[in-house]
Design an enzyme around this catalytic site. Structure first.
Site, PDB file in Angstrom:
ATOM      1  N   LYS A 122     -12.908   4.088  14.005  1.00 27.44           N
ATOM      2  CA  LYS A 122     -11.751   3.384  14.001  1.00 27.44           C
ATOM      3  C   LYS A 122     -11.079   3.689  12.820  1.00 27.44           C
ATOM      4  O   LYS A 122     -11.684   4.172  11.875  1.00 27.44           O
ATOM      5  CB  LYS A 122     -11.490   1.934  14.186  1.00 27.44           C
ATOM      6  CG  LYS A 122     -12.817   0.846  13.066  1.00 27.44           C
ATOM      7  CD  LYS A 122     -12.718  -0.229  12.964  1.00 27.44           C
ATOM      8  CE  LYS A 122     -13.496  -0.874  11.482  1.00 27.44           C
ATOM      9  NZ  LYS A 122     -13.913  -2.585  12.447  1.00 27.44           N
ATOM     10  N   TYR A 162       9.968   4.101 -13.896  1.00 26.12           N
ATOM     11  CA  TYR A 162      11.028   3.492 -13.437  1.00 26.12           C
ATOM     12  C   TYR A 162      10.596   1.771 -14.561  1.00 26.12           C
ATOM     13  O   TYR A 162       9.584   1.673 -14.488  1.00 26.12           O
ATOM     14  CB  TYR A 162      10.321   2.881 -11.532  1.00 26.12           C
ATOM     15  CG  TYR A 162      11.120   4.088 -11.430  1.00 26.12           C
ATOM     16  CD1 TYR A 162      12.608   3.967 -10.641  1.00 26.12           C
ATOM     17  CD2 TYR A 162      10.541   4.550 -10.067  1.00 26.12           C
ATOM     18  CE1 TYR A 162      12.382   5.408 -10.132  1.00 26.12           C
ATOM     19  CE2 TYR A 162      11.172   5.539  -8.980  1.00 26.12           C
ATOM     20  CZ  TYR A 162      11.946   5.670  -9.426  1.00 26.12           C
ATOM     21  OH  TYR A 162      12.553   6.394  -8.174  1.00 26.12           O
ATOM     22  N   MET A 212       7.262   6.450  -5.367  1.00 29.40           N
ATOM     23  CA  MET A 212       6.533   6.891  -4.226  1.00 29.40           C
ATOM     24  C   MET A 212       5.805   8.007  -3.852  1.00 29.40           C
ATOM     25  O   MET A 212       4.783   8.090  -2.755  1.00 29.40           O
ATOM     26  CB  MET A 212       7.869   6.660  -3.380  1.00 29.40           C
ATOM     27  CG  MET A 212       7.448   7.007  -1.993  1.00 29.40           C
ATOM     28  SD  MET A 212       9.507   7.338  -0.848  1.00 29.40           S
ATOM     29  CE  MET A 212       9.132   5.287  -0.919  1.00 29.40           C
TER      30      MET A 212
END
Length: 796
Positions: A465, A691, A740
């Site tokens: 799974k 950032y 990201m």
């Protein structure tokens, strides 16, 4: 040619058959799944620690095999001797019989043989020597790293009359093993590469390990090694017989300084051996120009247009082709299978005979299409009886390659001179620098470790799974199917559908079925977990309305308090099952342990096991047949043998994460997440990185931007020094916030360049450490790796 009638004299065994015993033996077979030539194969039924080959004798007989070696005191003897026209010999130990047969074969040839042992570098030295000596000798060598008790005799069996030099590896993991390998190889020249920590656990001391490995050289004329490996030098100086010449070297040639230490050592062994053979320095320097890095991995990669690529481009010989074709046959992701094959160089066989053998091998593996590249394979096209495309050169193939493939498995295997890595570059799905490498050998090792803890008849369900815990469900499931697990389990029906569409035929349990997926469950022959009166009634209604029947897995509540029938619901459940026996068959009754990895909760776990036993007994009696029962997970397999029942569920342990430190020592790392350095910057005190200016620079610093971010699965919790990555042997802490698609790390005092490899987790930096940094568990880290991160599957 060896005949069956010769085996008693060679092996000391006893023929049990009354049948005529003059059949020829051309192939030695130890794995029933790798059968290619039934009529001339001799199968060795090996009773190993985790597998018993005797149980496959009857299956092989049905496929045409008629010659068998079986072990005495075995319950399968009567089965084997009852097989009409089978030739059966009984021996005390099948592995020893295999080795004696290979030793007999070795004795038929008087060629020089190089035997290589050591902790590391054996395969690279063997491959480089093959390249360096190919202008003077017709070389036969170990395929890949066939250096074990069974790998060595299979390697030696390859020797034929065309060969003028043998090069074989020999590896051991415990005392008293090398003596058998020495008798099999009978080396005339030895190489001792080095000594390290590998297999230390099998020996009482490093000195004992050196002494055992040195037994390979007892009948050599010369041994090559490095004097700077002091322990090896001292032992060989004291214990080698005086007639054995020691060819040693001390300092690495300055011209090799640009190579890594390990590679330089490997090459110095080769150079020293060439000097022993009397090859001039000028010729040695000429041959050294042929040396290339050796890839010792056979890799499965995602390709363009829905294809999968099997990358085995570093050499092309008949034994290696057999291994690669076996690997291709194991894969079920695509129905169509294509082989791209170059000329097979330096085999020593007449080309028509060689390509006839290759054609038979390819045909035995049910290959759909062959693409041949090279002048020799092209002029032997009439040997192949499958669709064939032929190209004289790699360049001519590359001009048309992009139009030739769609939704197929492609084995790419070529001799080095054809530079097939260019084909991989052309056909591989383009990726960014971040990849997750999955070691299929490690999965098999871990599977076999847990199998060794099972009772003889306990089945095994493997959990695939969540994209096989991030490892790639279809690819891992294909491997598990090949290694004969009994069941697979997925979380949702669509995961099961993907497995079916990728050729998986094993029974599959779906742990979270829903009404909208019932049709998929029926269409793809999946087996739903039924955990409540509501879901049972919904499924029964669906089956009735569609005139269908199905197998189900009944989950009962024993203490997890998540999903499952409460004990009070059991009478109602029994009534429903009895009244609908024509619609549903209960394949299994199971439950879920809540704290099997916590030794302080042992009493609670034992109570859960007892509760499943009680409820399953009630259900079994009412049903009138015996479903499979299972409750134990990875953490419980070794610690709760009383809970193994009929089957166990193997999850996180399969992927290399143990329940405790003791168990972890027996498991191998499966996944390595790696990326690359995109850019290096130099920062001054007071500057900030990333950032929100969260990365504060307090000293003259060097930072590296790496090509991984939270969209890839590198968690934002690793920001501002909480997490680190592994670069060139050192930890580099994250500086600033994880972005990201990229992150920044502090590499001050680390020697690094743009393009260097960065390990996020793997053997050097365990996933458990990342979990501790993030305050979570390895499951979350592993399953959080984005599917945009390409997976590369490999076997050594």
């Amino acid at each position: 040619m060896l005949y069956f009638s010769q085996l008693p004299e060679i092996t000391g065994g006893k023929i049990l058959s009354a049948t005529t015993i003059s059949s020829p033996i051309e192939h030695l077979l130890i794995d029933s799944r790798r059968l290619t030539a039934p009529a001339t194969s001799l199968f060795f039924a090996i009773n190993g620690e985790r597998h018993d080959g005797h149980q496959f004798v009857k299956d092989l007989y049905a496929k045409g095999v008629r010659q068998f070696v079986i072990e005495e005191n075995n319950s399968y003897i009567s089965t084997a001797t009852d097989l009409q026209d089978a030739l059966v010999i009984i021996v005390s130990n099948s592995v020893r019989a295999l080795q004696r047969i290979a030793a007999w074969h070795r004795n038929q040839f008087s060629i020089p043989v190089i035997g290589i042992t050591g902790s590391n570098g054996k395969t690279i030295v063997k491959e480089w020597l093959t390249t360096l000596l190919s202008n003077k000798y017709q070389v036969v060598k170990s395929p890949r790293s066939y250096n074990s008790q069974v790998g060595v005799p299979l390697s030696v069996w390859q020797i034929n009359g065309s060969h003028t030099l043998g090069i074989f590896e020999a590896g051991i993991s415990q005392p008293d093993e090398m003596v058998y390998l020495e008798k099999t190889i009978q080396p005339t020249i030895g190489i001792f590469t080095n000594i390290g920590t590998a297999h230390d656990e099998g020996f009482i001391s490093r000195q004992q390990k050196i002494a055992e490995k040195a037994k390979l050289f007892e009948h050599c004329e010369a041994v090559v090694y490095c004097e700077e490996h002091t322990e090896i030098h001292e032992y060989l100086s004291a214990h080698l017989p005086s007639h054995i010449k020691r060819w040693t070297w001390k300092r690495i040639d300055m011209s090799l300084a640009s190579m890594g230490k390990g590679e330089s050592e490997n090459l110095m062994h080769c150079i020293t051996l060439m000097q022993h053979l009397g090859i001039s320095q000028t010729e040695i320097e000429t041959q050294l120009q042929l040396i290339h890095p050796v890839s010792m991995r056979l890799e499965l990669k995602q390709g363009i247009r829905g294809c999968y690529l099997i990358d085995d481009t570093y050499n092309n010989d008949l034994a290696g082709l057999q291994i690669a074709l076996d690997f291709l046959s194991n894969q079920q992701q695509r129905a169509k299978k294509t082989v791209i094959l170059s000329d097979v160089l330096e085999s020593g066989e007449p080309e028509k005979q060689l390509y006839t053998r290759i054609a038979a091998l390819v045909h035995s593996k049910n290959i759909d299409r062959l693409i041949g590249i090279g002048e020799v394979i092209s002029r032997n096209a009439d040997c192949f009886n499958i669709p064939t495309l032929l190209f004289p050169t790699t360049e001519s193939f590359l001009k048309k390659a992009h139009t030739l493939f769609s939704n197929e498995l492609i084995l790419i295997k070529g001799a080095r001179t054809f530079r097939f890595e260019r084909i991989i570059q052309k056909l591989q799905q383009k990726t960014h620098g971040t990849v997750l490498e999955i070691n299929l050998d490690a999965i098999v090792h871990n599977l076999n470790y847990f199998r060794s803890k099972l009772k003889p008849h306990t089945k095994l369900m493997a959990m695939v799974k969540a994209f096989a815990y991030g490892s790639g469900s279809a690819e891992v499931a294909s491997l598990l199917q090949f290694h004969r697990v009994d069941y697979l389990a997925v979380a949702y029906a669509d995961e099961g559908v993907i497995l079916r569409e990728n050729g998986i035929t094993l029974p599959i349990m779906v742990m979270n079925p829903s009404e909208e997926t019932f049709q998929q469950i029926i269409d793809y022959q999946l087996e739903p977990e039924i955990y409540s009166p509501r879901i049972l009634q919904e499924f029964l209604n669906f089956l009735e309305n569609n005139d269908q029947s199905a197998k189900i897995h009944v989950k009962v509540e024993t203490g997890m308090h998540r999903l499952g029938f409460e004990e009070e619901h059991i009478p109602q459940l029994i009534n429903k099952l009895q009244n609908n026996h024509h619609r549903v068959q209960v394949a299994a009754i199971f439950s879920h342990l809540a704290a099997s990895d916590d030794p302080t909760e042992r009493e609670y776990t034992l109570q859960q096991i007892k509760q499943l036993d009680k409820i399953s007994s009630l259900l079994t009696e009412a049903l009138g047949y015996k479903p499979i029962r299972h409750i134990v997970n990875s953490a419980g397999i070794a610690h709760y043998p009383e809970g193994q029942f009929d089957m166990v569920r193997l999850g996180i342990g399969l992927y290399g994460v143990g329940a405790n430190e003791t168990e972890q020592e027996h498991l191998k790392t499966v996944g390595t997440l790696k990326t690359t350095i995109s850019q290096i910057k130099h920062e001054k005190p007071g500057e900030t990185v990333g950032y929100g200016r969260r990365g504060k620079v307090t000293r003259d610093s060097t930072t590296a931007t790496i090509a991984i971010g939270y969209a890839d699965g590198f968690d934002r919790r690793f920001s501002i020094g909480t997490g680190s990555v592994w670069i060139n042997g050192q930890l580099a802490p994250v500086i600033g916030s994880v972005c990201m698609d990229m992150s920044m790390v502090d590499i001050t005092n680390i020697e690094a360049q743009e393009g260097d490899e960065v390990i996020i987790f793997g053997e050097q930096l365990p996933v458990q450490q990342l979990a501790r940094w993030a305050g979570t568990i390895p499951y979350e880290i592993m399953t959080g790796i984005s599917e945009r991160v390409k997976r590369i599957f490999y076997t050594e």
